[in-house]
Motif scaffolding. Structure first.
Motif, PDB file in Angstrom:
ATOM      1  N   ASP A   1      19.112 -19.298  12.295  1.00 15.02           N
ATOM      2  CA  ASP A   1      19.381 -20.524  11.541  1.00 15.02           C
ATOM      3  C   ASP A   1      20.208 -20.191  10.300  1.00 15.02           C
ATOM      4  O   ASP A   1      19.870 -19.292   9.536  1.00 15.02           O
ATOM      5  N   ASP A   2      21.283 -20.949  10.074  1.00 17.79           N
ATOM      6  CA  ASP A   2      22.169 -20.639   8.949  1.00 17.79           C
ATOM      7  C   ASP A   2      21.870 -21.443   7.690  1.00 17.79           C
ATOM      8  O   ASP A   2      22.578 -21.295   6.684  1.00 17.79           O
ATOM      9  N   ALA A   3      20.826 -22.289   7.704  1.00 15.84           N
ATOM     10  CA  ALA A   3      20.583 -23.170   6.545  1.00 15.84           C
ATOM     11  C   ALA A   3      19.097 -23.337   6.269  1.00 15.84           C
ATOM     12  O   ALA A   3      18.625 -24.448   6.044  1.00 15.84           O
ATOM     13  N   TYR A   4      18.359 -22.232   6.277  1.00 14.55           N
ATOM     14  CA  TYR A   4      16.911 -22.286   6.068  1.00 14.55           C
ATOM     15  C   TYR A   4      16.475 -21.190   5.085  1.00 14.55           C
ATOM     16  O   TYR A   4      15.628 -20.371   5.385  1.00 14.55           O
ATOM     17  N   PRO A   5      17.096 -21.156   3.884  1.00 13.29           N
ATOM     18  CA  PRO A   5      16.705 -20.125   2.914  1.00 13.29           C
ATOM     19  C   PRO A   5      15.292 -20.372   2.395  1.00 13.29           C
ATOM     20  O   PRO A   5      14.868 -21.531   2.288  1.00 13.29           O
ATOM     21  N   PRO A   6      14.511 -19.342   2.095  1.00 13.59           N
ATOM     22  CA  PRO A   6      14.868 -17.912   2.115  1.00 13.59           C
ATOM     23  C   PRO A   6      14.571 -17.235   3.448  1.00 13.59           C
ATOM     24  O   PRO A   6      14.652 -16.022   3.550  1.00 13.59           O
ATOM     25  N   TYR A   7      14.236 -18.011   4.463  1.00 14.63           N
ATOM     26  CA  TYR A   7      13.809 -17.410   5.723  1.00 14.63           C
ATOM     27  C   TYR A   7      14.974 -17.014   6.630  1.00 14.63           C
ATOM     28  O   TYR A   7      14.928 -15.979   7.287  1.00 14.63           O
ATOM     29  N   SER A   8      16.006 -17.840   6.675  1.00 16.94           N
ATOM     30  CA  SER A   8      17.147 -17.556   7.536  1.00 16.94           C
ATOM     31  C   SER A   8      18.323 -18.388   7.048  1.00 16.94           C
ATOM     32  O   SER A   8      18.232 -19.611   7.000  1.00 16.94           O
ATOM     33  N   TYR A   9      19.411 -17.718   6.687  1.00 17.05           N
ATOM     34  CA  TYR A   9      20.550 -18.447   6.156  1.00 17.05           C
ATOM     35  C   TYR A   9      21.798 -17.589   6.273  1.00 17.05           C
ATOM     36  O   TYR A   9      21.738 -16.390   6.599  1.00 17.05           O
ATOM     37  N   SER A  10      22.940 -18.212   6.028  1.00 20.48           N
ATOM     38  CA  SER A  10      24.214 -17.517   6.100  1.00 20.48           C
ATOM     39  C   SER A  10      24.710 -17.223   4.693  1.00 20.48           C
ATOM     40  O   SER A  10      24.716 -18.099   3.824  1.00 20.48           O
ATOM     41  N   LEU A  11      25.134 -15.984   4.461  1.00 19.23           N
ATOM     42  CA  LEU A  11      25.728 -15.578   3.192  1.00 19.23           C
ATOM     43  C   LEU A  11      26.993 -14.801   3.516  1.00 19.23           C
ATOM     44  O   LEU A  11      26.932 -13.711   4.083  1.00 19.23           O
ATOM     45  N   ASN A  12      28.124 -15.408   3.181  1.00 14.03           N
ATOM     46  CA  ASN A  12      29.422 -14.799   3.495  1.00 14.03           C
ATOM     47  C   ASN A  12      29.540 -14.469   4.980  1.00 14.03           C
ATOM     48  O   ASN A  12      30.070 -13.416   5.370  1.00 14.03           O
ATOM     49  N   GLY A  13      29.010 -15.374   5.809  1.00 14.82           N
ATOM     50  CA  GLY A  13      29.111 -15.207   7.250  1.00 14.82           C
ATOM     51  C   GLY A  13      28.098 -14.264   7.864  1.00 14.82           C
ATOM     52  O   GLY A  13      28.126 -14.038   9.082  1.00 14.82           O
ATOM     53  N   GLU A  14      27.187 -13.733   7.052  1.00 17.11           N
ATOM     54  CA  GLU A  14      26.171 -12.800   7.545  1.00 17.11           C
ATOM     55  C   GLU A  14      24.808 -13.490   7.566  1.00 17.11           C
ATOM     56  O   GLU A  14      24.468 -14.238   6.647  1.00 17.11           O
ATOM     57  N   ALA A  15      24.032 -13.243   8.616  1.00 15.84           N
ATOM     58  CA  ALA A  15      22.672 -13.782   8.691  1.00 15.84           C
ATOM     59  C   ALA A  15      21.782 -13.016   7.729  1.00 15.84           C
ATOM     60  O   ALA A  15      21.666 -11.787   7.808  1.00 15.84           O
ATOM     61  N   ARG A  16      21.150 -13.728   6.822  1.00 13.98           N
ATOM     62  CA  ARG A  16      20.287 -13.115   5.807  1.00 13.98           C
ATOM     63  C   ARG A  16      18.937 -13.826   5.791  1.00 13.98           C
ATOM     64  O   ARG A  16      18.760 -14.883   6.393  1.00 13.98           O
ATOM     65  N   GLY A  17      17.969 -13.257   5.067  1.00 11.56           N
ATOM     66  CA  GLY A  17      16.670 -13.872   4.912  1.00 11.56           C
ATOM     67  C   GLY A  17      15.556 -13.088   5.574  1.00 11.56           C
ATOM     68  O   GLY A  17      15.762 -11.987   6.101  1.00 11.56           O
ATOM     69  N   VAL A  18      14.359 -13.659   5.528  1.00 15.77           N
ATOM     70  CA  VAL A  18      13.161 -12.981   6.018  1.00 15.77           C
ATOM     71  C   VAL A  18      13.293 -12.620   7.496  1.00 15.77           C
ATOM     72  O   VAL A  18      13.079 -11.463   7.885  1.00 15.77           O
ATOM     73  N   TYR A  19      13.631 -13.585   8.326  1.00 12.21           N
ATOM     74  CA  TYR A  19      13.666 -13.322   9.771  1.00 12.21           C
ATOM     75  C   TYR A  19      14.787 -12.359  10.164  1.00 12.21           C
ATOM     76  O   TYR A  19      14.533 -11.392  10.895  1.00 12.21           O
ATOM     77  N   PRO A  20      16.028 -12.570   9.728  1.00 12.93           N
ATOM     78  CA  PRO A  20      17.056 -11.572  10.049  1.00 12.93           C
ATOM     79  C   PRO A  20      16.704 -10.179   9.535  1.00 12.93           C
ATOM     80  O   PRO A  20      16.986  -9.179  10.213  1.00 12.93           O
ATOM     81  N   GLY A  21      16.068 -10.095   8.346  1.00  9.35           N
ATOM     82  CA  GLY A  21      15.675  -8.795   7.829  1.00  9.35           C
ATOM     83  C   GLY A  21      14.658  -8.099   8.716  1.00  9.35           C
ATOM     84  O   GLY A  21      14.764  -6.893   8.999  1.00  9.35           O
ATOM     85  N   ILE A  22      13.665  -8.853   9.162  1.00 11.18           N
ATOM     86  CA  ILE A  22      12.644  -8.286  10.057  1.00 11.18           C
ATOM     87  C   ILE A  22      13.263  -7.908  11.399  1.00 11.18           C
ATOM     88  O   ILE A  22      12.996  -6.821  11.943  1.00 11.18           O
TER      89      ILE A  22
END
Length: 255
Positions: free
Chosen positions: A22-43
């Protein structure tokens, strides 16, 4: 762990896999400069690094589009759906990844006064916001919608919904507590929203686990699916037992 997962694999032998987030669910999953970031992408990235047979890329995608891709068999996996087997028969699920508290935040002018509130009975007649494609609120809420007792307004992401809430276009908005608090703090730094209405947490609706959801469509396209899911669950459960998963989550939530 390497022996448990079937040994190492040369880079040339790795199966290339794309997982969407998901690209719009911070802080769990979001897009930052085209990269998937947040809790779930990190895990997920930590887990995939321990699955040497696979070279996994995690890419951000608008949630509704990601769901449609999984439904059509165009995407192998998407994070972080809640467990909805009846509503999404096209999806299989990993072991549960992370527990979230789904809360309702309201303008204080409409929030029930007192220590207790009944969901959704105390919110009939209100305009409630929800992210597009999110199946949250519960069966009684769905029934109230069908009966026309509550009006649902959906918008693409957390920040868009909160802006509508702050200017009075919504009475309440439901989503994960951390996601709302995180986005609200950012929005309040914007000049246009520093003097808008006061928003309070009215009630906790439910607690939900986020998962990695896999398509059930076109199994010949993903012949590695069953082994991938098995290995992912093994690694994920080991991360839970060691406390590493919680450490990753806490680190991401503090960003």
């Amino acid at each position: 762990m390497a022996a448990l997962l079937g040994g190492g694999a040369a880079a040339a032998d790795q199966v290339e896999v794309v997982v969407y987030a998901d690209d719009a669910y911070p802080p769990y999953s979001y897009s930052l400069n085209g990269e998937a970031r947040g809790v779930y992408p990190g895990i997920l990235r930590k887990a995939f690094a321990r699955m040497p047979a696979y070279k996994v890329q995690v890419l951000p995608v608008p949630w509704k589009r990601g769901l449609k891709m999984v439904e059509m068999g165009e995407a192998f996996a998407l994070t972080p759906p809640y467990y909805r087997p009846d509503e999404r028969p096209y999806m299989d699920y990993s072991a549960p990844i992370f527990n979230e508290s789904v809360s309702l935040f309201c303008n204080d002018s409409v929030a029930p006064k007192g220590p207790l509130s009944r969901w959704p009975d105390d919110y009939l007649g209100l305009h409630i916001g929800r992210n597009t494609g999110y199946l949250i609120g519960g069966k009684e809420f769905d029934q109230a919608l069908k009966q026309g007792k509550i009006t649902l307004n959906e918008a693409r992401g957390t920040e868009e919904n909160l802006r509508k809430l702050l200017v009075g276009r919504l009475d309440c908005y439901m989503n994960d507590r951390h996601a709302i608090q995180n986005a609200l703090a950012r929005i309040r730094t914007e000049k246009a929203y520093q003097k808008t209405g006061n928003v309070v947490e009215a009630t906790i609706i439910s607690q939900e686990f986020g998962y990695l959801g896999f398509t059930r469509v076109d199994p010949l396209r993903y012949p590695f699916k069953s082994e991938f899911v098995r290995q992912f669950n093994v690694v994920l459960n080991e991360m839970k037992r060691s406390g590493e998963l919680e450490q990753i989550a806490e680190s991401e939530l503090r960003r």
